[in-house]
Design a protein around this motif. Sequence first.
Motif, short mmCIF file in Angstrom:
data_model
loop_
_atom_site.label_atom_id
_atom_site.label_comp_id
_atom_site.label_asym_id
_atom_site.label_seq_id
_atom_site.Cartn_x
_atom_site.Cartn_y
_atom_site.Cartn_z
N ASP A 16 0.83 -1.21 0.00
CA ASP A 16 0.00 0.00 0.00
C ASP A 16 0.86 1.26 0.00
OD1 ASP A 16 -2.30 -1.53 0.20
OD2 ASP A 16 -2.48 -1.29 2.38
N ILE A 17 0.34 2.30 -0.63
CA ILE A 17 0.90 3.65 -0.53
C ILE A 17 -0.24 4.58 -0.10
CG2 ILE A 17 2.03 5.55 -1.73
CD1 ILE A 17 3.18 3.59 -3.70
N LYS A 18 0.03 5.42 0.90
CA LYS A 18 -0.96 6.37 1.40
C LYS A 18 -0.44 7.79 1.28
CE LYS A 18 -3.19 5.69 5.18
NZ LYS A 18 -3.55 5.46 6.60
N THR A 19 -1.33 8.71 1.04
CA THR A 19 -0.96 10.11 1.17
C THR A 19 -0.97 10.47 2.65
OG1 THR A 19 -3.27 10.76 0.85
CG2 THR A 19 -1.82 10.86 -1.08
N THR A 20 -0.16 11.44 3.03
CA THR A 20 -0.16 11.91 4.40
C THR A 20 -1.41 12.76 4.64
OG1 THR A 20 1.14 13.86 3.77
CG2 THR A 20 2.37 11.90 4.47
N PRO A 21 -1.76 12.98 5.90
CA PRO A 21 -2.98 13.76 6.18
C PRO A 21 -2.98 15.15 5.56
CG PRO A 21 -2.27 12.60 8.14
CD PRO A 21 -1.18 12.41 7.13
N GLU A 22 -1.79 15.76 5.41
CA GLU A 22 -1.69 17.11 4.88
C GLU A 22 -1.50 17.15 3.36
OE1 GLU A 22 0.40 15.88 7.19
OE2 GLU A 22 -0.67 16.63 8.97
N SER A 23 -1.31 16.00 2.75
CA SER A 23 -0.98 15.97 1.32
C SER A 23 -2.22 16.13 0.46
CB SER A 23 -0.31 14.64 0.97
OG SER A 23 -0.09 14.53 -0.43
N PRO A 24 -2.09 16.86 -0.66
CA PRO A 24 -3.17 16.87 -1.66
C PRO A 24 -3.08 15.59 -2.50
CG PRO A 24 -1.35 18.18 -2.44
CD PRO A 24 -0.98 17.74 -1.05
N THR A 25 -3.93 15.48 -3.48
CA THR A 25 -3.85 14.36 -4.41
C THR A 25 -2.52 14.37 -5.15
OG1 THR A 25 -6.24 14.33 -4.74
CG2 THR A 25 -4.91 13.36 -6.49
N VAL A 26 -1.91 13.21 -5.30
CA VAL A 26 -0.70 13.08 -6.10
C VAL A 26 -0.95 12.04 -7.18
CG1 VAL A 26 0.76 13.66 -4.13
CG2 VAL A 26 0.33 11.27 -4.67
N ALA A 27 -0.14 12.06 -8.22
CA ALA A 27 -0.25 11.10 -9.31
C ALA A 27 1.00 10.24 -9.36
CB ALA A 27 -0.46 11.80 -10.64
N ILE A 28 0.82 8.92 -9.30
CA ILE A 28 1.93 7.99 -9.48
C ILE A 28 2.18 7.86 -10.97
CG2 ILE A 28 2.80 5.68 -9.06
CD1 ILE A 28 2.34 7.37 -6.53
N GLU A 29 3.40 8.20 -11.40
CA GLU A 29 3.67 8.27 -12.84
C GLU A 29 4.83 7.40 -13.29
OE1 GLU A 29 4.19 12.49 -13.32
OE2 GLU A 29 2.05 12.79 -13.66
N GLY A 30 5.51 6.76 -12.37
CA GLY A 30 6.62 5.91 -12.77
C GLY A 30 7.04 4.98 -11.66
N LEU A 31 7.59 3.83 -12.02
CA LEU A 31 8.06 2.84 -11.06
C LEU A 31 9.35 2.20 -11.56
CD1 LEU A 31 4.69 1.05 -10.22
CD2 LEU A 31 6.11 2.26 -8.55
N ASP A 32 10.30 2.03 -10.66
CA ASP A 32 11.47 1.21 -10.93
C ASP A 32 11.36 -0.02 -10.04
OD1 ASP A 32 12.24 3.33 -12.46
OD2 ASP A 32 14.11 3.72 -11.40
N ALA A 190 -10.12 20.82 -3.31
CA ALA A 190 -11.13 20.85 -2.26
C ALA A 190 -10.46 20.90 -0.89
CB ALA A 190 -12.01 19.60 -2.38
N GLU A 191 -11.24 21.23 0.13
CA GLU A 191 -10.68 21.33 1.47
C GLU A 191 -10.05 20.03 1.93
OE1 GLU A 191 -13.58 22.75 4.19
OE2 GLU A 191 -13.78 24.73 3.25
N ASP A 192 -10.55 18.91 1.44
CA ASP A 192 -9.97 17.62 1.82
C ASP A 192 -8.78 17.25 0.97
OD1 ASP A 192 -11.14 17.05 -0.58
OD2 ASP A 192 -12.56 15.59 0.19
N GLY A 193 -8.33 18.15 0.09
CA GLY A 193 -7.13 17.89 -0.70
C GLY A 193 -7.37 17.03 -1.93
N ILE A 194 -8.60 16.80 -2.29
CA ILE A 194 -8.91 15.90 -3.39
C ILE A 194 -9.25 16.69 -4.66
CG2 ILE A 194 -10.48 14.12 -4.22
CD1 ILE A 194 -10.78 13.15 -1.39
N TYR A 195 -8.56 16.35 -5.74
CA TYR A 195 -8.88 16.90 -7.05
C TYR A 195 -9.97 16.05 -7.70
CZ TYR A 195 -4.37 19.43 -7.21
OH TYR A 195 -3.31 20.26 -6.98
N THR A 196 -10.61 16.63 -8.69
CA THR A 196 -11.40 15.80 -9.60
C THR A 196 -10.42 15.03 -10.46
OG1 THR A 196 -13.18 17.42 -9.65
CG2 THR A 196 -13.09 15.84 -11.46
#
Length: 278
Positions: A16-32, A190-196
């Motif tokens: 699992d990967i979680k965002t921190t409570p203060e983080s907005p939405t992030v996009a995972i774009e690459g993996l090694d 949004a206030e909860d850090g979530i983008y559309t």
Amino acid sequence: PNLYSRISRSYGIVFDIKTTPESPTVAIEGLDIYSSSTSNVTYEIWTKEGSWQGFEGKLEDFTKIAEGEVESAGECTEEYLTANNGECIFTSIPFDNLQAVPIFGGGATRSFYITLQSKEIVYSIGNSTEGSAEMTIWSGSPELEIYEGAGVLMYPFDMATDLLLHYRKPRGFLGMVRYNRMPCPGEVVAEDGIYTWPCESRAPVSSLELSTENPSMEPTTLDTSEPSGAPTKEESASKVGSDDEKSPSINEDDLTGVNEDTDTDSDYSKNSIVVNSN
């Protein structure tokens, strides 16, 4: 930790990967990934919103975001380090082959299942109690927390239905997780850090990396594996529940000598989001 101590390997790893409570939405774009192969490997990357726990073997609940064949960099042995100026090289999944996915802000969870068609994914033995269902943070950054997961001893995933025989946990991903912490530039959060999602506009790929080797916040790369020492062999299945006389073919492979299909898990994995933070 390092890339050839307390490591094991098998077909895949799920975590699992979680965002921190203060983080907005992030996009995972690459993996090694970390693979013991020195030739081409066939990979698949699957994901789902929420944790993987409770969904073991339920491939229908996951979405495939990448598949293909890539040349593997091989193990990071002392000889390898000497030949490569003290640097270990991970195997990058091409950006063009991976569909970016969001992890919503404010503490949301997304799970990832990374697998090869051969037992050559290398990952690390985790810090939690062997067999524990509670996964602790393996690595992280101001925006993301990477958690311990499980080595997957079967392929394909929908055959890995036995929680005792087909999984070894805790196991830590070794590799790199590249993510964009501003995937929707100019859009209101949004206030909860979530983008559309998907964004009406998309930011350029690759703004931040988390790696499991040599953790560091500057530049934006997290890395938790610093090669040193010699390989260590994981305990026998009778001690850690990885295999027994009734299931001799369900073990992780010990990387000492790289014994194929012995089903003993070889712990070492690396990702851009700091996996393997001991």
